[in-house]
Design a protein around this motif. Structure first.
Motif, PDB file in Angstrom:
ATOM      1  N   HIS A  16     -25.220-108.112   2.103  1.00 17.66           N
ATOM      2  CA  HIS A  16     -25.696-109.751   1.840  1.00 17.66           C
ATOM      3  C   HIS A  16     -25.546-110.217   3.171  1.00 17.66           C
ATOM      4  CE1 HIS A  16     -24.871-113.859  -0.071  1.00 17.66           C
ATOM      5  NE2 HIS A  16     -24.067-113.834   1.287  1.00 17.66           N
ATOM      6  N   TYR A  53     -22.536-107.549  -7.535  1.00  9.75           N
ATOM      7  CA  TYR A  53     -23.209-108.768  -6.899  1.00  9.75           C
ATOM      8  C   TYR A  53     -23.638-109.757  -8.126  1.00  9.75           C
ATOM      9  CZ  TYR A  53     -25.935-111.607  -3.691  1.00  9.75           C
ATOM     10  OH  TYR A  53     -26.436-112.371  -2.593  1.00  9.75           O
ATOM     11  N   GLN A  67     -29.236-110.906  -0.986  1.00  5.63           N
ATOM     12  CA  GLN A  67     -29.029-109.353  -1.063  1.00  5.63           C
ATOM     13  C   GLN A  67     -30.027-108.752  -0.402  1.00  5.63           C
ATOM     14  OE1 GLN A  67     -26.651-106.463  -4.267  1.00  5.63           O
ATOM     15  NE2 GLN A  67     -28.500-107.602  -4.944  1.00  5.63           N
TER      16      GLN A  67
END
Length: 541
Positions: free
Chosen positions: A326, A436, A316
């Motif tokens: 990403h 994420y 990331q």
């Protein structure tokens, strides 16, 4: 002087006064005698007040003395205990005992009181219903029809947990009708396995049976060393759980790539390291749990156990409160292709169904590529979020080496090259965003802020999504050594309703175009087009 004596004296004086007054009345005494008596009485009252004040002071002093004595005794007692503790070491408190039962996200979980050992029941069911409007381009197209109907895409149940804090395990069985990279004509096997073959085109079997160790934390990150049968998340799309993907099926290019030496039901051993920014993982892989490993002549499809390797780096690279970016890259190597020890052949098949599993028929396929000595796949990936918006894409290049020394006379020794990719985007209408997950270097699912409830007034989370994907399995057309596997392009629109953290409904519309010719040296059209609508009912915990 006591209070009794004071009272008696006062009474006596009162009597004397009364007698004096009576005498004064009777004897006509002078007023000076009366004044003298009053003065004496006042003096007695002053003495009485003074005695009462002294008595109260004595009482307070006595209580204070007793309190000081008790405090001194306690202090001496504490000193004795402290000396004893210094002389004799104290024993540590007894360890926590018993179990704690919890239901995180409605998953039944039992842990020891110290939380170091846990076991939980996990399950997921994906039931699909849908239909096709399939249109073959010519009478020579195979197939001529796709069947509508239903399919229990996944039906998994098992246990996951940990012991001694740092050891993790999973044992999950899949009873579902299909599985990517497993069964039917999908995957990299010489011949599709027949044991456990289900009508949906796949094979039920052990989906997860592995153990991992997470006690090492080098370079300020976390590390997992694991081995067994696992869902080997190599591509970014595969690294997102099937419970969280925005479409009913993953893009074909990722499925074809995974099937070579990764994917579901794959035996593997390796490690991954990650922190909040960076991810790196590498695994040695073997066959799937459905492959037949036998050199017996009684099993014509008997093969030696294939092996390969995968590697992935990602991260990331940009992140904030409501946005992230990403980037990543990965590679896969098929070092030993499946080998039929009876026929002395090594073949590899690349294929996939048209991003829907109601009918198990594949529309693009290389067929069995002969004399395969190895294969390599390289890919790049990119994704990002901005509030409720999520975008993701991947592209892959395939190289198949055809120079194996087998009993089959080679029709060509040059390598084959294929490629494909996809781009997709989703937007959550109710404002939630995908978070994420550093452990998989991928984005998770949508968790509704206000789960659906008739009483509470919540309507869950609603998401719209779109994708375009392409997989090209054609190479060296117009030559005898070429492969005419077909080129598939699929456009998908999706509407997803996340009822709560465990239940989801998915509605997909697909439009597909398959461009295919009869053989590498024949340009006869055997392609097709289709439209399809399907719905999935999903629950998982």
């Amino acid at each position: 002087m006591s209070r009794t004596r004071i009272a008696a004296t006062a009474i006596g004086l009162a009597g004397v006064l009364a007698a004096s007054q009576a005498q004064a009345q009777s004897a006509s005494s002078s007023e000076q005698e009366i004044a003298l008596l009053k003065q004496q009485l006042k003096m007695l009252e002053q003495k009485l007040d003074k005695l009462q004040s002294q008595t109260a002071a004595n009482t307070v002093a006595t209580a204070k003395a007793k309190a000081e004595a008790k405090a001194e005794a306690r202090s001496e007692a504490k000193a004795v205990v402290a000396n004893a503790n210094a002389a004799i070491p104290m024993k540590s408190p007894p360890p926590a005992s018993g179990v704690v039962v919890t239901m995180p996200n409605n998953r039944p979980t039992i842990c020891t009181a110290d939380g170091a050992n846990c076991v939980a029941i996990t399950s997921r069911v994906h039931w699909d219903v849908g239909g096709y409007d399939y249109r073959p381009n010519t009478a020579g197209t195979v197939p001529q029809k796709l069947d509508s109907g239903e399919n229990v895409r996944r039906a998994r149940i098992g246990v996951v947990g940990k012991f001694l804090e740092d050891w993790n395990f999973a044992l999950i069985y899949d009873f579902g009708g299909t599985a990517d990279g497993f069964g039917g004509t999908v995957g990299s096997s010489t011949t599709p396995p027949t044991v456990g073959l289900l009508p949906g085109g796949g094979t039920s079997g052990i989906e997860n049976a592995f153990v991992s160790y997470t006690g090492l934390k080098p370079f300020g990150g976390k590390m997992a060393i694991e081995a067994g049968v696992m869902d080997l998340a190599w591509t970014m799309d595969e690294s997102t759980s099937s419970n969280d993907i925005a479409f009913m099926e993953r893009a074909s290019v990722g499925v074809v790539a995974q099937n070579i030496a990764a994917g579901d039901f794959r035996s593997a051993a390796g490690a991954r390291w990650y922190n909040d920014v960076f991810y790196a993982g590498a695994y040695a892989t073997g066959p799937t749990t459905g492959a037949i490993h036998s050199a017996s002549s009684a099993v014509p499809a008997g093969t030696s156990e294939q092996y390969g390797a995968t590697a992935r780096v990602a991260g990331q690279v940009v992140s904030g409160n409501d946005y992230s970016v990403h980037l990543g890259a990965d590679a896969q190597w098929l070092i030993q292709p499946p080998r039929n020890l009876v026929a002395n052949t090594q073949t590899l098949t690349l294929s996939d169904r048209p991003e829907l599993r109601i009918d198990p028929t594949t529309l693009i396929s290389t067929g069995a590529i002969a004399n395969v000595s190895g294969a390599q796949v390289y890919g790049v990936e990119a994704a990002g979020t901005y509030g409720p918006l999520w975008v993701q894409g991947e592209y892959y290049w395939f190289n198949i080496d055809r120079n194996a020394n087998t009993a089959v006379v080679p029709i060509g020794t040059s390598s084959l090259k294929f490629q494909g990719g996809y781009a997709q985007a989703a937007y959550v209408l109710t404002g939630e965003s995908r978070k994420y997950n550093p452990g998989n270097a991928a984005y998770g699912g949508v968790k509704p802020v206000h789960p659906f409830s008739l009483e509470g007034g919540g309507w869950g989370a609603w998401e719209v999504a779109g994708r375009v994907s392409q997989m090209d399995l054609n190479d060296q057309l117009a030559t005898a050594a070429g492969i005419a596997g077909g080129r598939q392009t699929v456009y998908t629109l999706a509407l997803n309703w996340y009822v709560n953290g465990n239940v989801r409904f998915m509605l997909d519309y697909l439009h597909g175009n398959i461009s295919k010719q009869a053989s590498p040296v024949s340009a006869a059209d055997t392609g097709s087009r289709f439209d399809a609508v399907a719905m999935r009912t999903q629950f998982a915990f």
